[in-house]
Design a protein around this motif. Structure first.
Motif, PDB file in Angstrom:
ATOM      1  N   ILE A 239       0.827  -1.216   0.000  1.00  0.00           N
ATOM      2  CA  ILE A 239       0.000   0.000   0.000  1.00  0.00           C
ATOM      3  C   ILE A 239       0.855   1.257   0.000  1.00  0.00           C
ATOM      4  CG2 ILE A 239      -1.823   1.254   1.248  1.00  0.00           C
ATOM      5  CD1 ILE A 239      -2.718  -1.352   2.426  1.00  0.00           C
ATOM      6  N   ILE A 240       2.122   1.146   0.372  1.00  0.00           N
ATOM      7  CA  ILE A 240       2.977   2.327   0.380  1.00  0.00           C
ATOM      8  C   ILE A 240       3.076   2.946  -1.013  1.00  0.00           C
ATOM      9  CG2 ILE A 240       5.144   1.074  -0.025  1.00  0.00           C
ATOM     10  CD1 ILE A 240       6.555   3.043   1.807  1.00  0.00           C
ATOM     11  N   VAL A 241       2.920   2.134  -2.048  1.00  0.00           N
ATOM     12  CA  VAL A 241       2.960   2.659  -3.417  1.00  0.00           C
ATOM     13  C   VAL A 241       1.747   3.568  -3.654  1.00  0.00           C
ATOM     14  CG1 VAL A 241       3.001   2.075  -5.866  1.00  0.00           C
ATOM     15  CG2 VAL A 241       4.204   0.624  -4.219  1.00  0.00           C
ATOM     16  N   PHE A 242       0.578   3.117  -3.210  1.00  0.00           N
ATOM     17  CA  PHE A 242      -0.615   3.953  -3.337  1.00  0.00           C
ATOM     18  C   PHE A 242      -0.454   5.235  -2.521  1.00  0.00           C
ATOM     19  CE2 PHE A 242      -4.640   5.612  -1.949  1.00  0.00           C
ATOM     20  CZ  PHE A 242      -5.456   5.533  -3.058  1.00  0.00           C
ATOM     21  N   CYS A 243       0.044   5.099  -1.296  1.00  0.00           N
ATOM     22  CA  CYS A 243       0.236   6.276  -0.440  1.00  0.00           C
ATOM     23  C   CYS A 243       1.194   7.267  -1.097  1.00  0.00           C
ATOM     24  CB  CYS A 243       0.767   5.858   0.924  1.00  0.00           C
ATOM     25  SG  CYS A 243      -0.426   4.950   1.942  1.00  0.00           S
ATOM     26  N   GLY A 244       2.248   6.750  -1.697  1.00  0.00           N
ATOM     27  CA  GLY A 244       3.181   7.621  -2.403  1.00  0.00           C
ATOM     28  C   GLY A 244       2.521   8.315  -3.577  1.00  0.00           C
ATOM     29  N   ALA A 245       1.682   7.573  -4.294  1.00  0.00           N
ATOM     30  CA  ALA A 245       0.973   8.169  -5.429  1.00  0.00           C
ATOM     31  C   ALA A 245       0.030   9.271  -4.963  1.00  0.00           C
ATOM     32  CB  ALA A 245       0.194   7.085  -6.181  1.00  0.00           C
ATOM     33  N   LEU A 246      -0.624   9.054  -3.825  1.00  0.00           N
ATOM     34  CA  LEU A 246      -1.520  10.083  -3.288  1.00  0.00           C
ATOM     35  C   LEU A 246      -0.732  11.328  -2.890  1.00  0.00           C
ATOM     36  CD1 LEU A 246      -4.482   9.372  -0.833  1.00  0.00           C
ATOM     37  CD2 LEU A 246      -3.319  11.566  -0.946  1.00  0.00           C
ATOM     38  N   VAL A 247       0.439  11.118  -2.292  1.00  0.00           N
ATOM     39  CA  VAL A 247       1.304  12.251  -1.930  1.00  0.00           C
ATOM     40  C   VAL A 247       1.686  13.036  -3.188  1.00  0.00           C
ATOM     41  CG1 VAL A 247       3.588  12.900  -1.069  1.00  0.00           C
ATOM     42  CG2 VAL A 247       2.202  11.239   0.193  1.00  0.00           C
ATOM     43  N   GLY A 248       2.127  12.332  -4.225  1.00  0.00           N
ATOM     44  CA  GLY A 248       2.541  13.004  -5.459  1.00  0.00           C
ATOM     45  C   GLY A 248       1.395  13.725  -6.141  1.00  0.00           C
ATOM     46  N   ALA A 249       0.257  13.035  -6.282  1.00  0.00           N
ATOM     47  CA  ALA A 249      -0.902  13.654  -6.928  1.00  0.00           C
ATOM     48  C   ALA A 249      -1.422  14.830  -6.116  1.00  0.00           C
ATOM     49  CB  ALA A 249      -2.004  12.615  -7.121  1.00  0.00           C
ATOM     50  N   GLY A 250      -1.382  14.689  -4.786  1.00  0.00           N
ATOM     51  CA  GLY A 250      -1.835  15.771  -3.923  1.00  0.00           C
ATOM     52  C   GLY A 250      -0.967  17.011  -4.047  1.00  0.00           C
ATOM     53  N   LEU A 251       0.340  16.811  -4.094  1.00  0.00           N
ATOM     54  CA  LEU A 251       1.245  17.952  -4.262  1.00  0.00           C
ATOM     55  C   LEU A 251       1.074  18.580  -5.643  1.00  0.00           C
ATOM     56  CD1 LEU A 251       4.502  16.583  -2.572  1.00  0.00           C
ATOM     57  CD2 LEU A 251       2.902  18.282  -1.666  1.00  0.00           C
ATOM     58  N   GLY A 252       0.846  17.734  -6.648  1.00  0.00           N
ATOM     59  CA  GLY A 252       0.596  18.262  -7.990  1.00  0.00           C
ATOM     60  C   GLY A 252      -0.680  19.085  -8.030  1.00  0.00           C
TER      61      GLY A 252
END
Length: 360
Positions: A239-252
């Motif tokens: 799930i850390i991959v999803f969490c990382g994706a959320l962090v990236g998309a959120g910052l974008g």
């Protein structure tokens, strides 16, 4: 997707073994989602503007918000697209937790999309009827809860972990379903209530997602889990991959949503993000810590409940306006001050949540 491909290529080129590491894939997932959000953002904003999908502002709120009328909303759509593509690209697609989190994000996002569409396109001022909206949220939340309960393989996967104490947990049994339901649905609506100022909801979501990614990584590694005395949940690390994706998309998204906002996420983004965070917290068995880290979301929700309850019982309001961020605005705080101070509070609460990994 690329996990399978890199595994096959590793049979011929040893260098591809590096893509089997969770930490690297989490970093790549973050960067991929960030890049996608930055690329999709401008075109999405133009399309929303062209279709006149602009924010409707209440005239009884802070006067500074009147200038926001017409600002494109439903920007949460490109958050979801960025997270989805990045997660599918960098995660192990044989992992059931990955699919569950994606399903919750897409399901709640669909509810939010229809709610926004009714308000902005069909001109129904209140969007979806409240009962209908809550019914669909409940069905999704209960579905996820029942699935997690029925598929649990270890007793620890359905126990409530008590932070700050070693080896202290509560066996929930079927009550696990009820708890999971409230965490997912409550989290989804709490993020939605918080999404009222530029960047107010997305940055706390980014910080909490990053922290939950750490919990997921630790919970999915039996050695780390045993050392830190937290429940071992096989497969949770992915799930850390999803969490990382959320962090990236959120910052974008924040690139365009920072004050003064060029776009708002709308219900489509807020409901999806809140539900995803809630189900992740349940999977990694950190519901209480999640409640702590989400203090701002909790405060916003409680302020609405108290305001409505007080007015119905006494005819008086506790706050100048709810959710509570509007109360501070009406007291004279500039919008950026409210936003940044709420970010700082969330940062402190997230650090407190992470501290529970060692303070036992």
């Amino acid at each position: 997707m690329l996990v399978w491909l890199s595994g096959w290529l590793a049979n011929y080129f040893h260098v591809f073994h590096v893509f089997q590491y969770l930490t690297l894939r989490a970093i790549l997932g973050t960067l991929t989602a960030l890049a996608l959000a930055l690329i999709l953002g401008p075109s999405m904003i133009r399309q929303l503007s062209t279709r006149h999908m602009g924010q409707v502002v209440r005239d009884d709120g802070p006067q500074s918000h009147l200038s926001k009328a017409g600002t494109p909303t439903m920007g949460g759509t490109f958050i979801i697209i960025s997270i989805l593509f990045s997660t599918l690209l960098w995660s192990d697609l044989s992992n059931r937790y990955v699919w569950l989190v994606l399903a919750m994000m897409l399901g709640f996002g669909a509810i939010g999309y229809w709610d926004d569409y009714r308000k902005l396109v069909l001109k129904h001022s209140r969007g979806m009827p409240a009962r209908q909206k809550y019914l669909f949220q409940s069905l999704l939340g209960l579905g996820a809860a029942i699935y997690l309960y029925a598929s649990a393989k270890l007793p620890s996967e359905t126990q409530l972990l008590i932070p700050f104490f070693k080896h202290m947990s509560v066996t929930l049994g079927p009550l696990f379903i009820l708890l999971t339901y409230f965490v997912i649905v409550g989290s989804s609506n709490a993020v939605n209530l918080t999404d009222g100022l530029d960047g107010l909801a997305i940055m706390p979501s980014v910080m909490i997602s990053g922290a939950l990614g750490i919990f997921a990584y630790v919970a999915g590694n039996i050695q780390y889990a045993n050392y830190l005395a937290i429940p071992y949940v096989p497969g949770a690390g992915e799930i850390i991959v999803f969490c990382g994706a959320l962090v990236g998309a959120g910052l974008g998204f924040l690139w365009f949503n920072t004050y003064p906002a060029q776009v708002f996420m709308g219900d489509v983004g807020a409901l999806a993000i809140g539900a995803a965070l809630g189900v992740i917290a349940v999977i990694v068995r950190q519901e209480i810590v999640f409640f702590l880290m989400s203090g701002i979301f909790v405060l916003e929700t409680v302020s609405v409940i108290l305001q409505v309850g007080s007015f119905k019982l006494t005819g008086k309001r506790i706050f100048k306006m709810a959710p509570i961020h509007h109360h501070f605005e009406l007291k004279g705080w500039p919008e950026p001050r409210v936003i940044v101070r709420f970010w700082i509070i969330t940062f402190v609460l997230v650090l407190c949540g992470l501290a529970t990994l060692k303070l036992r």
